[in-house]
Design a protein around this motif. Structure first.
Motif, PDB file in Angstrom:
ATOM      1  N   PRO A  85       0.828  -1.202   0.000  1.00  0.00           N
ATOM      2  CA  PRO A  85       0.000   0.000   0.000  1.00  0.00           C
ATOM      3  C   PRO A  85       0.864   1.254   0.000  1.00  0.00           C
ATOM      4  CG  PRO A  85      -0.079  -1.096   2.160  1.00  0.00           C
ATOM      5  CD  PRO A  85       0.869  -1.872   1.306  1.00  0.00           C
ATOM      6  N   SER A  87       0.370   5.494   0.415  1.00  0.00           N
ATOM      7  CA  SER A  87      -0.596   6.561   0.705  1.00  0.00           C
ATOM      8  C   SER A  87      -0.052   7.899   0.225  1.00  0.00           C
ATOM      9  CB  SER A  87      -0.933   6.580   2.194  1.00  0.00           C
ATOM     10  OG  SER A  87      -1.757   5.469   2.498  1.00  0.00           O
ATOM     11  N   GLY A  89       3.364   8.408  -0.194  1.00  0.00           N
ATOM     12  CA  GLY A  89       4.602   8.146  -0.928  1.00  0.00           C
ATOM     13  C   GLY A  89       5.843   8.809  -0.349  1.00  0.00           C
ATOM     14  N   TYR A 165       4.993  11.372  14.882  1.00  0.00           N
ATOM     15  CA  TYR A 165       5.434  12.337  15.900  1.00  0.00           C
ATOM     16  C   TYR A 165       5.351  13.754  15.352  1.00  0.00           C
ATOM     17  CZ  TYR A 165       8.394  14.600  19.381  1.00  0.00           C
ATOM     18  OH  TYR A 165       8.869  15.416  20.379  1.00  0.00           O
ATOM     19  N   TYR A 439      13.626   4.893  14.336  1.00  0.00           N
ATOM     20  CA  TYR A 439      12.221   5.224  14.075  1.00  0.00           C
ATOM     21  C   TYR A 439      11.880   4.872  12.639  1.00  0.00           C
ATOM     22  CZ  TYR A 439       8.102   8.365  13.923  1.00  0.00           C
ATOM     23  OH  TYR A 439       6.845   8.905  13.789  1.00  0.00           O
TER      24      TYR A 439
HETATM   25  C1  LIG Z   1       9.308  16.168   4.377  1.00  0.00           C
HETATM   26  C2  LIG Z   1       8.982  15.106   5.387  1.00  0.00           C
HETATM   27  C3  LIG Z   1       8.692  15.476   6.688  1.00  0.00           C
HETATM   28  C4  LIG Z   1       8.358  14.503   7.636  1.00  0.00           C
HETATM   29  N1  LIG Z   1       8.058  14.880   8.921  1.00  0.00           N
HETATM   30  C5  LIG Z   1       7.711  13.934   9.827  1.00  0.00           C
HETATM   31  C6  LIG Z   1       7.361  14.289  11.162  1.00  0.00           C
HETATM   32  O1  LIG Z   1       7.320  15.469  11.520  1.00  0.00           O
HETATM   33  N2  LIG Z   1       7.051  13.292  12.029  1.00  0.00           N
HETATM   34  C7  LIG Z   1       7.046  11.972  11.657  1.00  0.00           C
HETATM   35  O2  LIG Z   1       6.709  11.117  12.482  1.00  0.00           O
HETATM   36  N3  LIG Z   1       7.383  11.612  10.403  1.00  0.00           N
HETATM   37  C8  LIG Z   1       7.709  12.555   9.497  1.00  0.00           C
HETATM   38  N4  LIG Z   1       8.050  12.180   8.221  1.00  0.00           N
HETATM   39  C9  LIG Z   1       8.122  10.771   7.901  1.00  0.00           C
HETATM   40  C10 LIG Z   1       6.776  10.219   7.449  1.00  0.00           C
HETATM   41  O3  LIG Z   1       5.889  10.177   8.546  1.00  0.00           O
HETATM   42  C11 LIG Z   1       6.983   8.807   6.904  1.00  0.00           C
HETATM   43  O4  LIG Z   1       7.857   8.835   5.806  1.00  0.00           O
HETATM   44  C12 LIG Z   1       5.676   8.135   6.509  1.00  0.00           C
HETATM   45  O5  LIG Z   1       5.870   6.749   6.408  1.00  0.00           O
HETATM   46  C13 LIG Z   1       5.145   8.674   5.200  1.00  0.00           C
HETATM   47  O6  LIG Z   1       3.853   8.209   4.972  1.00  0.00           O
HETATM   48  P1  LIG Z   1       3.291   8.232   3.486  1.00  0.00           P
HETATM   49  O7  LIG Z   1       1.934   7.650   3.503  1.00  0.00           O
HETATM   50  O8  LIG Z   1       3.473   9.591   2.915  1.00  0.00           O
HETATM   51  O9  LIG Z   1       4.337   7.291   2.764  1.00  0.00           O
HETATM   52  P2  LIG Z   1       4.257   5.945   1.889  1.00  0.00           P
HETATM   53  O10 LIG Z   1       5.597   5.891   1.234  1.00  0.00           O
HETATM   54  O11 LIG Z   1       3.052   5.912   1.041  1.00  0.00           O
HETATM   55  O12 LIG Z   1       4.134   4.788   2.983  1.00  0.00           O
HETATM   56  C14 LIG Z   1       5.123   4.583   3.971  1.00  0.00           C
HETATM   57  C15 LIG Z   1       4.968   3.159   4.527  1.00  0.00           C
HETATM   58  O13 LIG Z   1       3.666   2.979   5.048  1.00  0.00           O
HETATM   59  C16 LIG Z   1       2.984   1.925   4.349  1.00  0.00           C
HETATM   60  N5  LIG Z   1       1.614   2.350   4.120  1.00  0.00           N
HETATM   61  C17 LIG Z   1       1.227   3.442   3.427  1.00  0.00           C
HETATM   62  N6  LIG Z   1      -0.096   3.494   3.371  1.00  0.00           N
HETATM   63  C18 LIG Z   1      -0.562   2.421   4.038  1.00  0.00           C
HETATM   64  C19 LIG Z   1      -1.863   1.915   4.280  1.00  0.00           C
HETATM   65  N7  LIG Z   1      -2.928   2.538   3.804  1.00  0.00           N
HETATM   66  N8  LIG Z   1      -2.005   0.758   4.975  1.00  0.00           N
HETATM   67  C20 LIG Z   1      -0.910   0.118   5.453  1.00  0.00           C
HETATM   68  N9  LIG Z   1       0.353   0.542   5.230  1.00  0.00           N
HETATM   69  C21 LIG Z   1       0.518   1.688   4.533  1.00  0.00           C
HETATM   70  C22 LIG Z   1       3.738   1.767   3.044  1.00  0.00           C
HETATM   71  O14 LIG Z   1       3.582   0.471   2.482  1.00  0.00           O
HETATM   72  C23 LIG Z   1       5.154   2.076   3.466  1.00  0.00           C
HETATM   73  O15 LIG Z   1       5.739   0.947   4.067  1.00  0.00           O
HETATM   74  C24 LIG Z   1       8.357  13.140   7.268  1.00  0.00           C
HETATM   75  C25 LIG Z   1       8.646  12.776   5.948  1.00  0.00           C
HETATM   76  C26 LIG Z   1       8.953  13.752   5.016  1.00  0.00           C
HETATM   77  C27 LIG Z   1       9.261  13.330   3.616  1.00  0.00           C
END
Ligand SMILES: Cc1cc2nc3c(=O)[nH]c(=O)nc-3n(C[C@H](O)[C@H](O)[C@H](O)COP(=O)(O)OP(=O)(O)OC[C@H]3O[C@@H](n4cnc5c(N)ncnc54)[C@H](O)[C@@H]3O)c2cc1C
Length: 488
Positions: A85, A87, A89, A165, A439
């Motif tokens: 999955p 969400s 990215g 966080y 983390y």
């Molecule tokens: C600019 C930036 C700032 C950030 N700031 C913070 C912050 O302040 N605090 C913090 O805690 N983190 C922070 N992050 C990190 C962020 O929380 C993680 O990278 C998070 O995993 C991103 O989620 P996503 O859905 O965008 O990513 P994705 O790449 O879509 O998913 C990340 C992971 O979660 C899984 N996943 C996604 N969607 C689902 C779903 N629907 N069901 C089950 N699994 C799923 C994916 O398979 C993958 O393993 C930051 C990241 C960036 C790039």
């Protein structure tokens, strides 16, 4: 399963292989919308947030309904694929693309609705909704909020399953601590919910390791009234190794004591040119002054700025950009990142850490930064929930470190990894008998499978592995650092 498949496929491009054709045909026959490799939006769809780590899926499903998610999962299972999955990215290790080539990616970005129940104040949020839009929408529906990270483009799905966080977490807990229910499609295609009363073990697992257990479609959060008094502060700190070591010792003591109230959220932000002590306090100006003065007086009363803001203004300030994020949000960076979750550093580690900053990091001309959050301590809402509350394994961590090293153009240097590895080593080599956590939301793809599992989930890993065997025995949902992946 994926590796054997890939060997058989070489050298045909993964997304044009017979197996890719089979995946596409399966999705089509089940009427699951998809982005195909021949579509003009393919390259953009699979472009990772971290350009250093591009991976090519075998197929990309683009569902708008839960039955379509179920059908996509079943296609993956029938064809013996690994299903991932995605969400928002934003995974640092491109885990939203699988963290390796050849996955069936289920792109959840169209699950983006945000609604607040006016009676229970519980928000239902689609996993593809991005944090900036979620904050704005919650606020517009009765000035509600839950605690989450700062980047507006991050997806709720990936953020919450790793913990989540943000600036208000010391006061209100992690994003996943506010989760009361998740709707999820499991590996066998069934759609169910996980909560404290339904599938409680799965619910425990989802809040810290949720990317390994299924495709969450919607999440329900207990919201709180957005604070009206947001005291946002930033102080410039002295820039030499000895003064920073002294200041850091003061901050560690502060975080560990009741002198730091739950309303105080604080971090040290370090880049090549400056070191700042910044954060937000939820309360009045006078309560803020009482809470901050024990720290400031011990670190030489640095000059700074203190402003009173509203909730949305404060979030916008931390984001350094607008909170509104379009569906086709297209922001990328090229970087390597690492994290550490530590209890109190000893004197040797603090000396080595700040000397590395002074002598090595400041001489590195890349666009690096380090965020040192006062994450835990006696009054922290995260710590107070207790170690067993969810699979998030770092509730005892006093300090959380995010090391981030990026280039603003071109590719990341092949010898660049040693910079952050060396910085982390200053701590881990100084305190060799300590098991340090890391983390997963700052996933480090250079960790081996076993290192990652042990660092992300510490003592919770064995229980997670058992739950995984129950709900996904064939490892349908996997990536190189997932629960259940076997080290090769
Ligand atoms: C600019 C930036 C700032 C950030 N700031 C913070 C912050 O302040 N605090 C913090 O805690 N983190 C922070 N992050 C990190 C962020 O929380 C993680 O990278 C998070 O995993 C991103 O989620 P996503 O859905 O965008 O990513 P994705 O790449 O879509 O998913 C990340 C992971 O979660 C899984 N996943 C996604 N969607 C689902 C779903 N629907 N069901 C089950 N699994 C799923 C994916 O398979 C993958 O393993 C930051 C990241 C960036 C790039």
């Amino acid at each position: 399963m994926i590796f054997a498949t890939l060997l058989l496929l070489a050298p045909v491009a993964i997304h044009a292989s017979p197996l890719a054709n089979a995946a596409t045909a399966c999705l089509s026959s089940a009427s699951v919308p998809q982005i195909q490799s021949t579509d003009s939006s393919w390259s953009r769809t699979i472009k990772p947030f971290n350009l250093r780590l591009p991976y090519t899926p075998i197929a990309v499903a683009y569902p708008t309904t839960v039955p379509q998610v179920q059908a996509a999962v079943l296609c993956g299972a029938q064809l013996n694929l690994t299903v991932t999955p995605k969400s928002g990215g934003h995974s640092y290790a491109s885990h939203g693309l699988g963290g390796e080539d050849g996955h069936l990616v289920i792109d959840m970005r169209q699950f983006k609705e945000v609604t607040v129940d006016k009676t229970t104040q519980i928000a239902t949020v689609g996993v593809g909704a991005r944090l900036g839009n979620v904050a704005q929408s919650l606020y517009s529906q009765g000035q509600r909020a839950f605690s989450h990270g700062t980047c507006p483009g991050v997806g709720v799905g990936g953020h919450v399953v790793g913990g989540g966080y943000g600036y208000s977490s010391r006061t209100k807990g992690l994003a996943s601590d506010a989760l009361v229910e998740a709707e999820i499609v499991l590996a066998n295609g069934t759609f169910t919910t996980a909560s404290a009363t339904n599938n409680p073990e799965l619910f425990w697992a989802l809040r810290g390791a949720g990317s390994s257990f299924g495709v969450i479609t919607r999440m329900k959060f207990q919201t709180f009234a957005a604070p009206t008094n947001n005291i946002v502060f930033s102080y410039g700190l002295n820039v030499n190794a000895q003064s920073m070591k002294n200041a850091f010792a003061v901050l560690q003591d502060y975080a560990n004591s009741t002198a730091m109230p739950a309303e105080m959220n604080m971090r040290v932000f370090i880049n090549r040119g400056s070191v700042s002590l910044m954060g937000v306090f939820y309360g009045t100006q006078s309560a803020f002054q009482t809470a901050i003065s024990p720290v400031l007086s011990k670190i030489g009363n640095p000059g700074g700025q203190v402003q009173q803001k509203g909730w949305i203004d404060a979030l916008t300030g931390y984001a350094y950009m607008s909170l509104s994020t379009p569906l086709d949000y297209d922001v990328h960076e090229t970087f390597f990142s690492k994290s550490l979750m530590t209890e109190r550093l000893d004197d040797t580690a603090m000396t080595a850490f700040w000397n590395y900053w002074y002598n090595t990091a400041r001489a590195n001309s890349r666009d690096w930064y380090l965020i040192v959050d006062l994450h835990g301590g006696q009054s922290s809402a995260i710590t107070k929930l207790g170690q067993d509350y969810s699979s998030y394994a770092h509730r005892k961590a006093l300090i959380k470190y995010e090391f981030y090293d990026r280039v603003n153009s071109g590719s990341y240097p092949s010898n660049g990894l040693s910079f952050l590895n060396g910085w982390v080593d200053t701590i881990t080599n100084s305190m060799k008998s300590t098991q340090f956590g890391m983390y997963i939301n700052y996933a480090d793809p250079t960790l081996s499978t076993t290192q990652a599992q042990n660092s992300y989930w510490l003592g919770n890993y064995a229980k997670l592995a058992n739950i995984k065997k129950e709900v996904d025995p064939a490892n349908l949902f996997s990536n190189p650092q997932a629960v259940g992946r076997v080290q090769v």
